[in-house]
Design a protein around this motif. Sequence first.
Motif, PDB file in Angstrom:
ATOM      1  N   ASN A  78       0.821  -1.208   0.000  1.00  0.00           N
ATOM      2  CA  ASN A  78       0.000   0.000   0.000  1.00  0.00           C
ATOM      3  C   ASN A  78       0.859   1.264   0.000  1.00  0.00           C
ATOM      4  OD1 ASN A  78      -2.584   0.940  -0.242  1.00  0.00           O
ATOM      5  ND2 ASN A  78      -3.220   0.416   1.833  1.00  0.00           N
ATOM      6  N   GLU A  79       1.960   1.249   0.759  1.00  0.00           N
ATOM      7  CA  GLU A  79       2.863   2.401   0.758  1.00  0.00           C
ATOM      8  C   GLU A  79       3.476   2.626  -0.621  1.00  0.00           C
ATOM      9  OE1 GLU A  79       5.026   2.972   4.933  1.00  0.00           O
ATOM     10  OE2 GLU A  79       5.075   0.886   4.273  1.00  0.00           O
ATOM     11  N   ILE A  80       3.902   1.530  -1.261  1.00  0.00           N
ATOM     12  CA  ILE A  80       4.515   1.647  -2.592  1.00  0.00           C
ATOM     13  C   ILE A  80       3.495   2.113  -3.622  1.00  0.00           C
ATOM     14  CG2 ILE A  80       5.586   0.352  -4.469  1.00  0.00           C
ATOM     15  CD1 ILE A  80       7.509   0.864  -2.201  1.00  0.00           C
ATOM     16  N   GLN A  81       2.294   1.543  -3.591  1.00  0.00           N
ATOM     17  CA  GLN A  81       1.288   1.926  -4.572  1.00  0.00           C
ATOM     18  C   GLN A  81       0.765   3.340  -4.343  1.00  0.00           C
ATOM     19  OE1 GLN A  81       0.469   0.128  -7.304  1.00  0.00           O
ATOM     20  NE2 GLN A  81       2.130  -1.202  -6.614  1.00  0.00           N
ATOM     21  N   THR A  82       0.775   3.795  -3.096  1.00  0.00           N
ATOM     22  CA  THR A  82       0.239   5.115  -2.774  1.00  0.00           C
ATOM     23  C   THR A  82       1.259   6.223  -2.979  1.00  0.00           C
ATOM     24  OG1 THR A  82      -1.251   4.108  -1.154  1.00  0.00           O
ATOM     25  CG2 THR A  82      -0.894   6.485  -0.976  1.00  0.00           C
ATOM     26  N   TRP A  83       2.497   6.001  -2.512  1.00  0.00           N
ATOM     27  CA  TRP A  83       3.514   7.066  -2.560  1.00  0.00           C
ATOM     28  C   TRP A  83       4.793   6.654  -3.278  1.00  0.00           C
ATOM     29  CZ3 TRP A  83       1.241   6.063   2.420  1.00  0.00           C
ATOM     30  CH2 TRP A  83       0.290   7.001   2.814  1.00  0.00           C
ATOM     31  N   GLY A  84       4.811   5.454  -3.875  1.00  0.00           N
ATOM     32  CA  GLY A  84       6.048   4.958  -4.484  1.00  0.00           C
ATOM     33  C   GLY A  84       6.599   5.854  -5.579  1.00  0.00           C
ATOM     34  N   HIS A  85       5.731   6.595  -6.250  1.00  0.00           N
ATOM     35  CA  HIS A  85       6.171   7.454  -7.352  1.00  0.00           C
ATOM     36  C   HIS A  85       7.033   8.620  -6.864  1.00  0.00           C
ATOM     37  CE1 HIS A  85       2.552   9.233  -5.707  1.00  0.00           C
ATOM     38  NE2 HIS A  85       2.776  10.360  -6.361  1.00  0.00           N
ATOM     39  N   VAL A  86       6.938   8.964  -5.568  1.00  0.00           N
ATOM     40  CA  VAL A  86       7.739  10.075  -5.027  1.00  0.00           C
ATOM     41  C   VAL A  86       8.578   9.649  -3.821  1.00  0.00           C
ATOM     42  CG1 VAL A  86       6.175  11.873  -5.827  1.00  0.00           C
ATOM     43  CG2 VAL A  86       5.791  10.832  -3.586  1.00  0.00           C
ATOM     44  N   LEU A  87       8.419   8.415  -3.369  1.00  0.00           N
ATOM     45  CA  LEU A  87       9.054   7.956  -2.138  1.00  0.00           C
ATOM     46  C   LEU A  87      10.574   8.025  -2.227  1.00  0.00           C
ATOM     47  CD1 LEU A  87       8.179   6.704   0.613  1.00  0.00           C
ATOM     48  CD2 LEU A  87       8.464   4.461  -0.455  1.00  0.00           C
ATOM     49  N   ASP A  88      11.180   8.623  -1.202  1.00  0.00           N
ATOM     50  CA  ASP A  88      12.643   8.677  -1.100  1.00  0.00           C
ATOM     51  C   ASP A  88      13.282   9.212  -2.385  1.00  0.00           C
ATOM     52  OD1 ASP A  88      15.044   8.405   0.222  1.00  0.00           O
ATOM     53  OD2 ASP A  88      15.312   6.308  -0.331  1.00  0.00           O
ATOM     54  N   ASP A  89      12.835  10.406  -2.797  1.00  0.00           N
ATOM     55  CA  ASP A  89      13.376  11.058  -4.003  1.00  0.00           C
ATOM     56  C   ASP A  89      13.255  10.186  -5.243  1.00  0.00           C
ATOM     57  OD1 ASP A  89      14.050  13.388  -2.644  1.00  0.00           O
ATOM     58  OD2 ASP A  89      16.024  12.623  -2.077  1.00  0.00           O
ATOM     59  N   PHE A  90      12.102   9.542  -5.393  1.00  0.00           N
ATOM     60  CA  PHE A  90      11.745   8.774  -6.601  1.00  0.00           C
ATOM     61  C   PHE A  90      12.530   7.460  -6.753  1.00  0.00           C
ATOM     62  CE2 PHE A  90      11.358  13.341  -7.428  1.00  0.00           C
ATOM     63  CZ  PHE A  90      10.003  13.445  -7.684  1.00  0.00           C
ATOM     64  N   HIS A  91      13.257   7.037  -5.723  1.00  0.00           N
ATOM     65  CA  HIS A  91      14.071   5.828  -5.840  1.00  0.00           C
ATOM     66  C   HIS A  91      13.240   4.548  -5.894  1.00  0.00           C
ATOM     67  CE1 HIS A  91      17.848   8.024  -4.138  1.00  0.00           C
ATOM     68  NE2 HIS A  91      17.711   8.193  -5.433  1.00  0.00           N
ATOM     69  N   TYR A  92      11.955   4.642  -5.572  1.00  0.00           N
ATOM     70  CA  TYR A  92      11.092   3.452  -5.601  1.00  0.00           C
ATOM     71  C   TYR A  92      10.076   3.513  -6.745  1.00  0.00           C
ATOM     72  CZ  TYR A  92      13.038   2.531  -1.014  1.00  0.00           C
ATOM     73  OH  TYR A  92      13.902   2.277   0.020  1.00  0.00           O
ATOM     74  N   SER A  93      10.137   4.545  -7.552  1.00  0.00           N
ATOM     75  CA  SER A  93       9.114   4.749  -8.574  1.00  0.00           C
ATOM     76  C   SER A  93       9.059   3.613  -9.593  1.00  0.00           C
ATOM     77  CB  SER A  93       9.329   6.086  -9.283  1.00  0.00           C
ATOM     78  OG  SER A  93      10.615   6.137  -9.874  1.00  0.00           O
ATOM     79  N   THR A  94      10.212   3.023  -9.918  1.00  0.00           N
ATOM     80  CA  THR A  94      10.221   1.947 -10.912  1.00  0.00           C
ATOM     81  C   THR A  94       9.646   0.647 -10.361  1.00  0.00           C
ATOM     82  OG1 THR A  94      12.481   1.299 -10.316  1.00  0.00           O
ATOM     83  CG2 THR A  94      12.234   2.924 -12.076  1.00  0.00           C
ATOM     84  N   LEU A  95       9.463   0.559  -9.038  1.00  0.00           N
ATOM     85  CA  LEU A  95       8.983  -0.681  -8.428  1.00  0.00           C
ATOM     86  C   LEU A  95       7.467  -0.714  -8.274  1.00  0.00           C
ATOM     87  CD1 LEU A  95      11.674  -1.027  -5.614  1.00  0.00           C
ATOM     88  CD2 LEU A  95      11.676  -2.091  -7.880  1.00  0.00           C
ATOM     89  N   VAL A  96       6.807   0.405  -8.554  1.00  0.00           N
ATOM     90  CA  VAL A  96       5.352   0.484  -8.370  1.00  0.00           C
ATOM     91  C   VAL A  96       4.637  -0.549  -9.229  1.00  0.00           C
ATOM     92  CG1 VAL A  96       3.318   1.946  -8.665  1.00  0.00           C
ATOM     93  CG2 VAL A  96       5.419   2.922  -7.710  1.00  0.00           C
ATOM     94  N   GLU A  97       5.069  -0.694 -10.478  1.00  0.00           N
ATOM     95  CA  GLU A  97       4.359  -1.574 -11.419  1.00  0.00           C
ATOM     96  C   GLU A  97       4.502  -3.052 -11.081  1.00  0.00           C
ATOM     97  OE1 GLU A  97       7.414  -1.954 -15.117  1.00  0.00           O
ATOM     98  OE2 GLU A  97       6.714   0.067 -14.638  1.00  0.00           O
ATOM     99  N   LEU A  98       5.420  -3.413 -10.182  1.00  0.00           N
ATOM    100  CA  LEU A  98       5.583  -4.818  -9.817  1.00  0.00           C
ATOM    101  C   LEU A  98       4.422  -5.339  -8.974  1.00  0.00           C
ATOM    102  CD1 LEU A  98       9.390  -4.954  -8.917  1.00  0.00           C
ATOM    103  CD2 LEU A  98       8.274  -6.041 -10.864  1.00  0.00           C
ATOM    104  N   ASN A  99       3.761  -4.440  -8.234  1.00  0.00           N
ATOM    105  CA  ASN A  99       2.666  -4.841  -7.339  1.00  0.00           C
ATOM    106  C   ASN A  99       3.085  -5.932  -6.359  1.00  0.00           C
ATOM    107  OD1 ASN A  99       0.344  -3.196  -8.205  1.00  0.00           O
ATOM    108  ND2 ASN A  99       0.610  -4.256 -10.143  1.00  0.00           N
ATOM    109  N   SER A 100       4.300  -5.840  -5.854  1.00  0.00           N
ATOM    110  CA  SER A 100       4.780  -6.799  -4.862  1.00  0.00           C
ATOM    111  C   SER A 100       4.068  -6.573  -3.534  1.00  0.00           C
ATOM    112  CB  SER A 100       6.289  -6.636  -4.668  1.00  0.00           C
ATOM    113  OG  SER A 100       6.968  -6.696  -5.907  1.00  0.00           O
ATOM    114  N   ASP A 101       4.091  -7.588  -2.677  1.00  0.00           N
ATOM    115  CA  ASP A 101       3.467  -7.452  -1.365  1.00  0.00           C
ATOM    116  C   ASP A 101       4.237  -6.501  -0.463  1.00  0.00           C
ATOM    117  OD1 ASP A 101       1.156  -9.083  -1.571  1.00  0.00           O
ATOM    118  OD2 ASP A 101       2.413 -10.869  -1.460  1.00  0.00           O
ATOM    119  N   ALA A 102       5.508  -6.311  -0.730  1.00  0.00           N
ATOM    120  CA  ALA A 102       6.333  -5.372   0.030  1.00  0.00           C
ATOM    121  C   ALA A 102       7.626  -5.153  -0.733  1.00  0.00           C
ATOM    122  CB  ALA A 102       6.624  -5.898   1.427  1.00  0.00           C
TER     123      ALA A 102
END
Length: 220
Positions: free
Chosen positions: A99-123
């Motif tokens: 939920n954190e990744i899907q909600t804020w992953g596009h901006v989380l930690d200066d965009f360092h997680y943005s590429t992982l949003v599309e994986l839809n991993s559990d964490a």
Amino acid sequence: ATYEQIHRDVYSDYKLNSVAKRMRKIENNKLVKTYRARTLLEGKVVVTITKQGFSCFVKDGLEKRIELKSDAVNHDLDLVDIRTKLLKQKRVKRYFTENEIQTWGHVLDDFHYSTLVELNSDAVLDIEFPRATLKVPLEYDATHKSNSRYGAMFSKYYSRDDTQIVLYICQTERTMKQLMHLEKKEHTSNQPKLFYALKQDILENELSKFKNCKGDELIL
């Protein structure tokens, strides 16, 4: 989360009865809502945040998605326990829920997680290794699935150069053996990416140990 999980993770200095009273007070203020899972979890109370609670204490205006209630309660309650356990491991520096990744992953930690949003991993976990800290997706499988579903999951991770390791926690040994066999069969020429463990072993043992389809161990 259940009252018991909230007691362990949030209000550990309180007695469980005091936690229950506090949660009822928070519910009376319409910040959370509860229900008793009579047919599941031996009738334990499950707590979920309300729109008002999210707006008052969580929302920051950068949300891409707002999802406040689980569609798979047992699965997600297990993940609460898994998160708590993995965050105690020496190598694990951070743990972000789906939920954190899907909600804020596009901006989380200066965009360092943005590429992982599309994986839809559990964490996604930050795991420290001798040469670098890697962002490692985690999957939890509580129900047995078909080979075609697992094959699509393997293709998702093997097609990406930015994912070197994936942690996969299984409810049953049958599922874990099926996954290992299928990965070995379909990706025989590749270095295995997935490291597996049983949920029971992760929750009950002090050290979190995973192994890949070739038997190599990863200890967190």
